[in-house]
Write a protein that holds these residues in place. Structure first.
Motif, mmCIF file in Angstrom:
data_model
loop_
_atom_site.group_PDB
_atom_site.id
_atom_site.type_symbol
_atom_site.label_atom_id
_atom_site.label_comp_id
_atom_site.label_asym_id
_atom_site.label_seq_id
_atom_site.Cartn_x
_atom_site.Cartn_y
_atom_site.Cartn_z
ATOM 1 N N GLN A 1 0.850 -1.188 0.000
ATOM 2 C CA GLN A 1 0.000 0.000 0.000
ATOM 3 C C GLN A 1 0.888 1.241 0.000
ATOM 4 N N GLY A 2 0.784 2.034 -1.058
ATOM 5 C CA GLY A 2 1.538 3.283 -1.119
ATOM 6 C C GLY A 2 0.986 4.300 -0.141
ATOM 7 N N ASP A 3 1.788 5.304 0.155
ATOM 8 C CA ASP A 3 1.376 6.334 1.106
ATOM 9 C C ASP A 3 2.271 7.553 0.875
ATOM 10 N N TYR A 4 1.720 8.749 1.091
ATOM 11 C CA TYR A 4 2.558 9.943 0.940
ATOM 12 C C TYR A 4 3.776 9.877 1.860
ATOM 13 N N ASN A 5 3.715 9.025 2.867
ATOM 14 C CA ASN A 5 4.832 8.855 3.798
ATOM 15 C C ASN A 5 5.813 7.768 3.366
ATOM 16 N N GLY A 6 5.466 6.982 2.351
ATOM 17 C CA GLY A 6 6.312 5.851 1.954
ATOM 18 C C GLY A 6 5.442 4.718 1.458
ATOM 19 N N PHE A 7 5.622 3.538 2.002
ATOM 20 C CA PHE A 7 4.717 2.437 1.658
ATOM 21 C C PHE A 7 4.661 1.430 2.797
ATOM 22 N N GLN B 1 2.878 10.599 -5.275
ATOM 23 C CA GLN B 1 1.812 9.979 -4.526
ATOM 24 C C GLN B 1 2.157 8.552 -4.141
ATOM 25 N N SER B 2 3.381 8.170 -4.364
ATOM 26 C CA SER B 2 3.821 6.823 -3.983
ATOM 27 C C SER B 2 2.909 5.726 -4.539
ATOM 28 N N ASP B 3 2.518 5.863 -5.802
ATOM 29 C CA ASP B 3 1.813 4.751 -6.454
ATOM 30 C C ASP B 3 2.790 3.583 -6.589
ATOM 31 N N VAL B 4 2.293 2.371 -6.414
ATOM 32 C CA VAL B 4 3.185 1.211 -6.347
ATOM 33 C C VAL B 4 2.853 0.166 -7.412
ATOM 34 N N SER B 5 3.891 -0.530 -7.895
ATOM 35 C CA SER B 5 3.722 -1.698 -8.773
ATOM 36 C C SER B 5 4.809 -2.693 -8.447
ATOM 37 N N VAL B 6 4.548 -3.941 -8.783
ATOM 38 C CA VAL B 6 5.563 -4.960 -8.551
ATOM 39 C C VAL B 6 5.811 -5.748 -9.836
ATOM 40 N N TYR B 7 7.023 -6.271 -9.961
ATOM 41 C CA TYR B 7 7.277 -7.310 -10.936
ATOM 42 C C TYR B 7 8.477 -8.111 -10.469
ATOM 43 N N GLY B 8 8.329 -9.405 -10.425
ATOM 44 C CA GLY B 8 9.433 -10.257 -9.960
ATOM 45 C C GLY B 8 9.896 -9.810 -8.587
ATOM 46 N N LEU C 1 10.024 -3.676 -6.785
ATOM 47 C CA LEU C 1 8.889 -2.818 -6.425
ATOM 48 C C LEU C 1 9.178 -1.431 -6.987
ATOM 49 N N PHE C 2 8.197 -0.870 -7.688
ATOM 50 C CA PHE C 2 8.343 0.461 -8.262
ATOM 51 C C PHE C 2 7.441 1.427 -7.502
ATOM 52 N N VAL C 3 7.976 2.608 -7.171
ATOM 53 C CA VAL C 3 7.202 3.591 -6.414
ATOM 54 C C VAL C 3 7.325 4.954 -7.103
ATOM 55 N N SER C 4 6.186 5.618 -7.302
ATOM 56 C CA SER C 4 6.154 6.935 -7.944
ATOM 57 C C SER C 4 6.474 8.048 -6.958
ATOM 58 N N GLY C 5 7.298 9.001 -7.403
ATOM 59 C CA GLY C 5 7.529 10.208 -6.609
ATOM 60 C C GLY C 5 7.282 11.431 -7.478
ATOM 61 N N GLU C 6 6.429 12.307 -7.025
ATOM 62 C CA GLU C 6 6.139 13.508 -7.809
ATOM 63 C C GLU C 6 6.344 14.796 -7.008
ATOM 64 N N GLY C 7 5.911 14.780 -5.737
ATOM 65 C CA GLY C 7 5.961 15.979 -4.900
ATOM 66 C C GLY C 7 7.383 16.453 -4.665
ATOM 67 N N LEU C 8 7.492 17.703 -4.198
ATOM 68 C CA LEU C 8 8.814 18.311 -4.015
ATOM 69 C C LEU C 8 9.529 17.778 -2.773
ATOM 70 N N GLU C 9 8.806 17.006 -1.951
ATOM 71 C CA GLU C 9 9.377 16.591 -0.673
ATOM 72 C C GLU C 9 10.227 15.326 -0.778
ATOM 73 N N GLY C 10 10.198 14.656 -1.960
ATOM 74 C CA GLY C 10 10.893 13.377 -2.090
ATOM 75 C C GLY C 10 12.409 13.540 -2.114
ATOM 76 N N ARG C 11 13.093 12.647 -1.400
ATOM 77 C CA ARG C 11 14.561 12.672 -1.384
ATOM 78 C C ARG C 11 15.102 11.368 -1.957
ATOM 79 N N LEU C 12 16.269 11.474 -2.589
ATOM 80 C CA LEU C 12 16.917 10.289 -3.145
ATOM 81 C C LEU C 12 17.178 9.237 -2.071
ATOM 82 N N ASP C 13 17.425 9.691 -0.844
ATOM 83 C CA ASP C 13 17.776 8.751 0.214
ATOM 84 C C ASP C 13 16.583 8.389 1.099
#
Lengths: 676, 180
Positions: free
Chosen positions: A112-118, A141-148, A151-163
């Motif tokens: 479950q994605g969340d603006y705080n992570g997942f 919005q931390s939309d999530v998908s999986v394959y194998g 896990l892929f997570v979307s980051g759009e907002g300005l608050e996201g950090r590489l770390d």
């Protein structure tokens, strides 16, 4: 009826069974034919009439119990119909008050994605989902998908950090900002490892993972981002100029990322297709049947009906008066218009309408959408549905890195094309309209049911044709954000059924097997979070996954539902749906369901023939009793029973109202006959 | 069967009525939701987290929102002119220091024009006005610490996407008009 259950939830239960007690008797007879094994009960009753109610005749509870539910964050009153809420589990403390978003599934886990992570939930026991990971990594919005293992997570907002740090970068240009796709290794799902990023110019609002049936070494991620372009100083090459001024503009395009499965750290953008290029004037769908009836009635009583961009509309009296006055003036006359003036108006109507459409700019080749909000991929059929701001697009994705637009539709009733879902055959596509962006109350009593709704299109030869609208119809308060949102198919074989989120309008299940006449058959709704102010909450998305319906509730955590059987969906149909098992599921990468041959499948089809009055009861009894006999005959004797039955079904297929379904029954019976 | 169903419906309603009056401990539900009363720890945490997320705004965020209200108000005046229903003095108090805002003279020019002149002026000024909104979003996003709040971010993003598309559309319309 309201009562307080053990979990202290205030629930309004509408029991399907209570509603249709008379049908229970018929149900008992059915049960005798389908489930019991004692021999004296297997008897053919003559002159039975069909008992299962056609979907169009199903009576929803009245008055609608979803209206007037009392508010509460974790204790709101609830209304439920034809569903059972198996469990509801609140988020962990560090995610309370944060916005939960989309879901993806792998094995027995829901992510479950969340603006705080997942978060990762172990859903092996739907009664007691267990939170196994709460990964802090803020970014909307931390939309999530999986394959194998990925896990892929979307980051759009300005608050996201590489770390994944929680200290938002506070400068407009930042070296540590992440806007794009994060990639995690989830080979040990309880210990996700952050392995790669792909930065994009507009970030990733949503994304869709394309699993190419012809490529087992890579997956492709289509990225949709609707936010402003980042400064070039932050990500080189990002341009926010209009495409006329800069051909490399990040506007009016999507990004395609190629992810080598063995080396996800090498994931990179391989194409930025401009799938919106040259979108000309939006074609509009024809009027709905009801509108057409109104128009025909108006025409019959002599009203002026004009053709506006292919759509007939009745001219209002003000317009008619203005044009008649103009005609009188133009012939230099005075006083009331004559019959000849009226005839002249009929003649000149196209000319006048052309003036209006010119003035309003309709019919001109305006620039189309700037971005997609969401793209739903259907790799097995090589198509995708793009919900792209002012348009719904049909894409050919047979070449994964080079999606090509094959059709586009627009609709003045649609404010914001948000997401797409296909039926299993790929002959119908549903687009949702997130009118108001999901943060506003758009299900008030006076809001049109065509706005903020689903639009259902049939697909014929690569062209989409409008069929109908469908919207959750229970009026909600002005403190409840409510509009069409995410959902998925429920794999009832032989029918098109979807479960869908409506934010604080709750969730519902509807049948769109007849795309022109969708029917709601189940729902769950809670009262508003608060009656004092609008908190943007409710259901973000709900999806069917291996027998249960899993709901990402924005603030209230994870709900798990199951379907209750009734006329709307029988026990047999639920059992047949539950033979579908997925190892993983991304709702934006639609799988093609296939149902293994089973007795439940045959019984489900028989139920549908009965419900739709497509076969006489003698034929249906023959099938149902035949199955019981085969079950009783055991592995040794079933082959001859089933083969005989299959032959008889084939024999009678032509005389029924649905030879295709009879053929499917026969096929399943033959497979069952030879199965060990 | 339908007659029977009606009978059962009546029975269900009747039973529901009995339950409703008989089990008054579960009702009325409005009593349960008194603030600060019976509030679970989790709910208290929820409201405190929601509150603290609201104190995240920077001056630039507040400024953007305030200006956007005035900015939008002028668009409404322009649209009212197009409908011929603007009051003479509406919009007089518009702040002039915002990007894209029409001067009082421009508004008067628009109000005075007619027919295709009006259409052309309207589109020209509306493009200017929309470009102002795009500039305001760009300013917001280029301000350190601004638009970190998700609601502001979302609103500004939507305004941006919408206005850019509209500008393109209006430019095309203007072009088509000038070819006539």
């Amino acid at each position: 009826m309201r009562y307080t259950d053990n979990y202290n939830r205030k629930v309004r239960i509408t029991d399907a069974g209570l509603y249709r007690l008379p049908l229970l008797m018929a149900g008992v007879i059915l049960f005798i034919f389908s489930g019991c094994s004692s021999s004296e009960q297997v008897q053919v009753q003559q002159n039975l009439s069909p008992a299962l109610m056609p979907v169009s005749e199903i009576q929803a509870p009245h008055p609608d119990p979803r209206v007037g539910l009392s508010p509460g964050v974790f204790d709101a009153e609830e209304a439920i119909w034809n569903l059972r809420l198996i469990s509801t589990t609140p988020p962990p403390d560090n995610f309370v008050g944060s916005t939960a978003t989309d879901l993806a599934f792998k094995g027995n886990y829901a992510i479950q994605g969340d603006y705080n992570g997942f978060m990762v939930w172990d859903i092996s026991d739907p009664e007691n989902p267990v939170l196994v990971v709460d990964f802090l990594c803020p970014a909307s919005q931390s939309d999530v998908s999986v394959y194998g293992d990925l896990l892929f997570v979307s980051g759009e907002g300005l608050e996201g950090r590489l770390d994944c740090g929680i200290d938002a970068p506070r400068t407009a240009v930042s070296e540590v900002r992440l806007r794009g796709i994060r990639i995690f290794d989830i080979s040990d799902i309880r210990n996700p490892r952050y392995v790669a990023n792909v930065q994009t110019c507009r970030g990733s609002h949503t994304h869709s993972v394309l699993v190419d049936p012809n490529d087992d070494e890579n997956v492709y991620v289509y990225v949709s981002g609707s936010a402003p372009v980042r400064p070039e100083d932050e990500l080189p090459g990002c341009s926010s100029a209009l495409p006329d001024d800069d051909p490399n503009s990040a506007l009016f395009r999507i990004e395609v990322i190629k992810v080598p499965l063995a080396n996800p750290e090498l994931a990179a953008i391989v194409n930025s297709p401009r799938i919106f290029e040259d979108l000309t004037a939006p074609p509009t769908h024809g009027p709905a049947p009801d509108d057409m009836a109104v128009i025909e009635r108006a025409r019959a009583r002599g009203a002026f009906v004009g053709n506006f961009n292919g759509t007939p509309r009745v001219l209002n009296s003000g317009m008619v008066r203005r044009y008649l006055t103009r005609i009188v003036e133009e012939r230099g006359g005075t006083g009331d218009p004559t019959a000849a003036d009226s005839a002249a108006l009929r003649e000149r109507l196209p000319e006048f309408i052309a003036e209006i459409t010119r003035l309003r700019g309709r019919g001109l080749s305006g620039r189309g959408p700037n971005q997609c909000h969401d793209i739903t991929l259907y790799p097995e059929l090589g198509i995708a549905g793009g919900a792209c701001e002012g348009y719904g697009l049909l894409l050919d994705i047979s070449d994964p890195a080079n999606p090509v637009r094959i059709d586009a539709v627009a609709d003045s009733n649609f404010a914001y094309w948000h997401s797409a879902s296909f039926n299993n055959d790929g002959t119908t596509v549903i687009f949702t309209d997130e009118w108001g962006g999901g943060t506003q109350p758009k299900c008030r009593a006076a809001d049109p049911l065509e706005w903020g709704a689903n639009a259902i299109y049939s697909i014929k030869d690569g062209k989409m044709e409008f069929q109908s609208y469908f919207k959750m119809s229970a009026p909600q308060t002005t403190m409840e954000n409510c509009v069409a949102h995410n959902g998925s198919l429920i794999p009832i074989p032989g029918r098109d059924i979807m479960v869908q989120s409506w934010y604080q309008g709750g969730i519902n299940v509807f049948d769109f097997s007849d795309p022109a006449n969708p029917v709601e058959i189940a729902y769950h709704d809670r009262g508003p979070i608060s009656l004092d102010r609008l908190e943007t909450g409710g259901s973000w998305s709900i999806y069917w996954y291996n027998g249960v319906l899993i709901n990402s509730e924005i603030y209230r955590g994870l709900d798990i539902f199951e379907l209750l059987p009734g006329d709307h969906i029988t026990e047999n149909e639920i059992a047949a749906a539950n033979t579908v098992q997925m190892n993983y599921f991304n709702p934006q990468g639609q799988p093609k369901f296939a149902w293994p041959a089973s007795y439940a499948l045959v019984r489900a089809y028989a139920d549908q023939l009965e419900r739709n009055r497509e076969a006489d009861m003698t034929t249906l009894q023959m099938i149902r009793t035949g199955i019981i006999e085969a079950e009783r005959a055991g592995s040794a004797g079933k082959t001859s029973v089933l083969s005989r039955l299959a032959a008889e079904v084939e024999n009678r297929a032509g005389s029924t109202g649905n030879p295709d379904k009879m053929a499917r029954i026969a096929t399943a019976l033959k497979e069952l006959a030879t199965a060990s | 069967m339908h007659r029977n169903k009606t009978a059962y419906l009546i029975a269900v309603v009747f039973v529901a009525g009995l339950v409703g009056t008989g089990c008054s401990s579960t009702e009325p539900v409005t009593e349960i939701r008194q603030p600060q009363q019976d509030m679970s720890d989790r709910e208290a945490l929820f409201w405190s987290n929601r509150e603290s997320s609201r104190t995240n705004y920077t001056e630039a965020d507040v400024d953007f929102m305030t200006k956007m209200i005035a900015h939008h108000a002028q668009a409404l005046v322009m649209s009212a002119l197009a409908r011929g229903s603007a009051h003479q003095h509406s919009g007089r108090q518009q702040a002039a220091d915002m990007p894209g805002m029409l001067s009082w003279e421009q508004l008067e020019e628009l109000a005075a024009s007619k027919g295709s002149d009006f259409d052309r002026s309207y589109l020209t000024f509306m493009i200017q006005h929309h470009e102002g909104a795009v500039i305001m979003v760009q300013e917001l996003f280029s301000t350190n610490g601004a638009a970190l709040d998700v609601e502001i971010f979302q609103l500004a993003s939507e305004i941006n996407a919408e206005q850019i598309t509209e500008i393109e559309r209006m430019k095309q319309m203007l072009e088509t008009m000038s070819h006539k």
